[in-house]
Design a protein around this motif. Structure first.
Motif: not given
Length: 157
Positions: A109, A111, A113, A124, A140
């Motif tokens: 995973r 996550r 910017r 994400d 996402s």
């Protein structure tokens, strides 16, 4: 005797390869590999958004992602991202909101910017490991407030 040494050497090599594969599944990839995964995924989405053809994004993904999403569904899901300038993401280092992690089912995973201006790209991502590759399992993407670029060599507009 030479044959026995070859068999033993192959067994040691195979053990090392299997141990490295097991380690790869429990530890996140390097910072460079994480950046590559983020960039290539967002560039694939950019190409899909620009052409309206989501089949390549889908085909590059893990089997579970492909089974759950046909191209028409992906076009609807990512309709709100079509005006994001995702083609420029490679000019900026991804900033991770939390360190990359291997979750319970072995998925990776990511996550964070991309600190672009006038607005950042938030992401994400979930990846499944297939052999030595990581394949997209979930994605996402959204808009966020730009952050102040650090003096670490990030591209500025």
């Amino acid at each position: 005797m030479v044959t026995w040494l070859r068999v033993a050497a192959r067994a040691v090599l195979l053990s090392a390869v299997l141990a490295a594969h097991a380690t790869a599944q429990t530890t996140p990839p390097s910072k460079g590999e994480v950046a590559r995964l983020v960039w290539t995924t967002l560039i694939a989405l950019d190409h899909a958004n620009r052409t309206g053809n989501y089949t390549v994004l889908r085909d590059l993904s893990a089997p579970g992602f492909r089974a759950a999403n046909d191209a028409a569904r992906l076009a609807g899901v990512f309709a709100r991202t079509r005006d994001l300038p995702l083609g420029r993401v490679v000019l900026y280092a991804p900033q991770m909101a939390v360190p990359p992690e291997i979750v319970e089912d072995g998925a990776l995973r990511l996550r964070g910017r991309i600190p672009m201006r006038p607005e950042a790209v938030l992401f994400d991502m979930l990846f499944a490991q297939q052999g030595v590759d990581w394949r997209l399992l979930g994605l996402s993407v959204g808009r966020g407030e730009p952050s102040v670029p650090e003096e670490s060599g990030e591209a500025r507009e």
